[in-house]
Scaffold this motif. Structure first.
Motif, PDB file in Angstrom:
ATOM      1  N   GLY A 171     -10.721  24.905 -60.516  1.00 17.04           N
ATOM      2  CA  GLY A 171     -11.189  23.745 -59.744  1.00 17.04           C
ATOM      3  C   GLY A 171     -10.289  22.504 -59.904  1.00 17.04           C
ATOM      4  O   GLY A 171      -9.899  22.249 -60.952  1.00 17.04           O
ATOM      5  N   ASP A 172      -9.922  22.071 -58.820  1.00 13.66           N
ATOM      6  CA  ASP A 172      -8.697  20.894 -58.894  1.00 13.66           C
ATOM      7  C   ASP A 172      -9.214  19.844 -57.867  1.00 13.66           C
ATOM      8  O   ASP A 172      -9.299  20.166 -56.790  1.00 13.66           O
ATOM      9  N   GLU A 173      -9.346  18.400 -58.323  1.00 17.46           N
ATOM     10  CA  GLU A 173      -9.785  17.475 -57.666  1.00 17.46           C
ATOM     11  C   GLU A 173      -8.436  16.533 -57.346  1.00 17.46           C
ATOM     12  O   GLU A 173      -8.590  15.323 -57.046  1.00 17.46           O
ATOM     13  N   GLY A 174      -7.322  17.062 -57.686  1.00 14.05           N
ATOM     14  CA  GLY A 174      -6.066  16.212 -57.595  1.00 14.05           C
ATOM     15  C   GLY A 174      -5.769  14.923 -58.180  1.00 14.05           C
ATOM     16  O   GLY A 174      -6.174  14.891 -59.484  1.00 14.05           O
ATOM     17  N   VAL A 233      -1.542  11.922 -68.020  1.00 13.58           N
ATOM     18  CA  VAL A 233      -3.002  12.059 -68.629  1.00 13.58           C
ATOM     19  C   VAL A 233      -3.757  12.854 -67.433  1.00 13.58           C
ATOM     20  O   VAL A 233      -3.982  12.371 -66.421  1.00 13.58           O
ATOM     21  N   PHE A 234      -4.212  14.078 -67.526  1.00 18.86           N
ATOM     22  CA  PHE A 234      -5.078  14.848 -66.748  1.00 18.86           C
ATOM     23  C   PHE A 234      -6.423  15.117 -67.385  1.00 18.86           C
ATOM     24  O   PHE A 234      -6.830  15.498 -68.492  1.00 18.86           O
ATOM     25  N   ALA A 235      -7.477  14.323 -66.736  1.00 23.19           N
ATOM     26  CA  ALA A 235      -8.817  14.257 -67.030  1.00 23.19           C
ATOM     27  C   ALA A 235      -9.576  15.469 -66.671  1.00 23.19           C
ATOM     28  O   ALA A 235      -9.050  15.939 -65.455  1.00 23.19           O
ATOM     29  N   HIS A 236     -10.279  16.258 -67.387  1.00 24.97           N
ATOM     30  CA  HIS A 236     -10.945  17.511 -66.830  1.00 24.97           C
ATOM     31  C   HIS A 236     -12.139  17.717 -67.423  1.00 24.97           C
ATOM     32  O   HIS A 236     -12.628  16.967 -68.483  1.00 24.97           O
ATOM     33  N   GLY A 237     -13.064  18.563 -66.741  1.00 26.82           N
ATOM     34  CA  GLY A 237     -14.521  18.813 -67.607  1.00 26.82           C
ATOM     35  C   GLY A 237     -14.255  20.148 -67.986  1.00 26.82           C
ATOM     36  O   GLY A 237     -13.237  20.742 -68.502  1.00 26.82           O
ATOM     37  N   GLU A 238     -15.497  20.698 -68.330  1.00 31.02           N
ATOM     38  CA  GLU A 238     -15.979  22.000 -68.805  1.00 31.02           C
ATOM     39  C   GLU A 238     -17.238  22.399 -68.511  1.00 31.02           C
ATOM     40  O   GLU A 238     -18.255  21.472 -67.947  1.00 31.02           O
ATOM     41  N   LEU A 239     -17.470  23.682 -68.508  1.00 35.02           N
ATOM     42  CA  LEU A 239     -19.103  24.202 -68.243  1.00 35.02           C
ATOM     43  C   LEU A 239     -19.948  23.584 -69.227  1.00 35.02           C
ATOM     44  O   LEU A 239     -19.818  24.304 -70.361  1.00 35.02           O
ATOM     45  N   PRO A 280     -21.870  19.665 -61.078  1.00 31.69           N
ATOM     46  CA  PRO A 280     -20.717  20.604 -61.510  1.00 31.69           C
ATOM     47  C   PRO A 280     -19.443  19.644 -61.912  1.00 31.69           C
ATOM     48  O   PRO A 280     -19.323  18.716 -61.603  1.00 31.69           O
ATOM     49  N   GLU A 281     -18.958  20.278 -63.045  1.00 36.97           N
ATOM     50  CA  GLU A 281     -17.637  19.683 -63.640  1.00 36.97           C
ATOM     51  C   GLU A 281     -16.527  20.296 -62.759  1.00 36.97           C
ATOM     52  O   GLU A 281     -15.981  21.249 -62.776  1.00 36.97           O
ATOM     53  N   ARG A 282     -15.949  19.368 -61.567  1.00 32.80           N
ATOM     54  CA  ARG A 282     -15.028  19.780 -60.875  1.00 32.80           C
ATOM     55  C   ARG A 282     -13.610  20.082 -61.126  1.00 32.80           C
ATOM     56  O   ARG A 282     -13.084  20.591 -60.414  1.00 32.80           O
ATOM     57  N   VAL A 301     -19.796  12.530 -66.097  1.00 35.10           N
ATOM     58  CA  VAL A 301     -20.173  13.466 -65.212  1.00 35.10           C
ATOM     59  C   VAL A 301     -21.319  13.590 -64.385  1.00 35.10           C
ATOM     60  O   VAL A 301     -21.511  13.522 -63.481  1.00 35.10           O
ATOM     61  N   GLN A 302     -22.581  13.378 -65.532  1.00 35.71           N
ATOM     62  CA  GLN A 302     -23.834  13.623 -64.782  1.00 35.71           C
ATOM     63  C   GLN A 302     -24.305  12.216 -64.244  1.00 35.71           C
ATOM     64  O   GLN A 302     -25.192  12.479 -63.658  1.00 35.71           O
ATOM     65  N   ALA A 303     -23.547  10.952 -64.558  1.00 38.20           N
ATOM     66  CA  ALA A 303     -23.747   9.761 -63.737  1.00 38.20           C
ATOM     67  C   ALA A 303     -23.301   9.893 -62.586  1.00 38.20           C
ATOM     68  O   ALA A 303     -23.341   8.834 -61.617  1.00 38.20           O
ATOM     69  N   GLY A 304     -22.456  10.911 -62.332  1.00 38.18           N
ATOM     70  CA  GLY A 304     -21.563  11.096 -60.778  1.00 38.18           C
ATOM     71  C   GLY A 304     -20.529  10.693 -60.788  1.00 38.18           C
ATOM     72  O   GLY A 304     -19.553  10.583 -59.920  1.00 38.18           O
ATOM     73  N   ALA A 305     -19.605  10.622 -62.181  1.00 34.85           N
ATOM     74  CA  ALA A 305     -18.347  10.373 -62.222  1.00 34.85           C
ATOM     75  C   ALA A 305     -17.489  11.559 -62.277  1.00 34.85           C
ATOM     76  O   ALA A 305     -16.682  11.686 -63.535  1.00 34.85           O
ATOM     77  N   PHE A 306     -17.720  12.606 -61.503  1.00 37.47           N
ATOM     78  CA  PHE A 306     -16.805  13.950 -61.766  1.00 37.47           C
ATOM     79  C   PHE A 306     -15.304  13.655 -61.519  1.00 37.47           C
ATOM     80  O   PHE A 306     -14.670  14.347 -61.713  1.00 37.47           O
ATOM     81  N   HIS A 307     -15.044  12.466 -60.775  1.00 37.80           N
ATOM     82  CA  HIS A 307     -13.610  12.109 -60.754  1.00 37.80           C
ATOM     83  C   HIS A 307     -13.454  10.996 -61.514  1.00 37.80           C
ATOM     84  O   HIS A 307     -14.259   9.683 -61.920  1.00 37.80           O
ATOM     85  N   ASN A 308     -12.349  11.237 -62.131  1.00 37.47           N
ATOM     86  CA  ASN A 308     -12.152  10.126 -63.421  1.00 37.47           C
ATOM     87  C   ASN A 308     -11.745   8.713 -62.584  1.00 37.47           C
ATOM     88  O   ASN A 308     -11.999   7.796 -63.449  1.00 37.47           O
ATOM     89  N   ASP A 309     -11.468   8.819 -61.714  1.00 36.81           N
ATOM     90  CA  ASP A 309     -11.111   7.645 -60.961  1.00 36.81           C
ATOM     91  C   ASP A 309     -12.189   6.619 -60.847  1.00 36.81           C
ATOM     92  O   ASP A 309     -12.039   5.500 -60.321  1.00 36.81           O
TER      93      ASP A 309
END
Length: 264
Positions: free
Chosen positions: A10-13, A31-37, A43-45, A75-83
């Motif tokens: 999963g990649d959001e660029g 610096v690459f921000a990422h999620g995990e399951l 979802p952590e995209r 992420v659960q607040a809606g910030a699955f994009h680090n930007d």
């Protein structure tokens, strides 16, 4: 070639990629921000594997590349994009205190590579306010005199907590000295904002020569693209319009015109 379509890739660029450096022409820190399951409603995209693949394929120096786990609460607040919770420029990182899972460790690793790093955190802004105000969906730019300006959506000025944080940032000891408010609601409602355009990666002559010139924006190409939009893009589309064959015919015509400009 694009990364394979799978959960582990999963990649959001650029939404989850920040580049910092002493100056724009100097070697940088990626610096690459990422999620995990971890479960949850959202979802952590961004997967770490995808970020690692991007870094490897781009030939980034592993010693100057960091991977930062996103804060699950963000992420659960809606910030699955680090930007949505952080923005970087040169040697400055403006971030929400809850942007990353382990900010102290991340900032320490960043300072090892970038000793003059300024980390500016926005205490007093909840994650809900950060997401709804688009405070971090901004661009941080360096001005000719060396100071920095935060170019941000007008939504941030209309949120009391977010704007109070902006005023605190401007008054604090850091390079951010100006706030420029822009109404970009039309863009935001179509799925994009200032953050979508803010990743800036310098390239030298050899690297630039390897970029397909069709994808380099020039004043002439910008004018041509604007003419296509003015000529073919509808001002509005109502739900019932989606049933009209005329709309789809217009969309195909617009697409063909757009391709003609890009191919030119």
């Amino acid at each position: 070639e694009p990364l394979s379509s799978a959960r582990h890739f999963g990649d959001e660029g650029a939404a989850n990629h920040m580049r910092l450096a002493p100056s724009h022409g100097a070697p940088g820190l990626n610096v690459f921000a990422h999620g995990e399951l971890r479960g949850g409603n959202y979802p952590e995209r961004q997967s770490r594997r995808a970020s690692q693949a991007v870094a490897r394929l781009a030939g980034l120096n592993p010693t100057r590349t960091l991977y930062a786990l996103q804060n699950e609460a963000a992420v659960q607040a809606g910030a699955f994009h680090n930007d949505v919770v952080a923005v970087a420029n040169a040697n400055v990182l403006l971030a929400h205190p809850e942007a990353f899972a382990d900010p102290a460790r991340l900032y320490s690793a960043m300072r090892e590579q970038l000793p003059n790093l300024h980390v500016v955190e926005t205490f007093g802004v909840t994650l809900a306010d950060a997401v709804s105000s688009y405070l971090f969906n901004s661009q941080l730019v360096t001005l000719p005199g060396g100071d920095m300006a935060l170019i941000l959506p007008s939504d941030a000025q209309e949120n009391a907590a977010a704007w109070s944080a902006v005023e605190s940032v401007l008054a604090a000891d850091n390079p951010i000295r100006h706030a420029v408010v822009v109404d970009v609601r039309e863009s935001m409602r179509n799925g994009g904002g200032p953050a979508c355009l803010r990743l800036r990666v310098p390239v030298d002559g050899v690297a630039r020569a390897g970029i397909n010139p069709r994808f380099l924006l020039t004043p002439e190409r910008l004018a041509a693209l604007s003419q296509v939009v003015e000529a073919y893009w509808p001002e509005r589309i109502a739900p019932d319009d989606l049933l009209s064959p005329d709309l789809w015919a217009q969309a195909r015509t617009a697409h063909a015109a757009l391709e003609a400009v890009i191919e030119d």
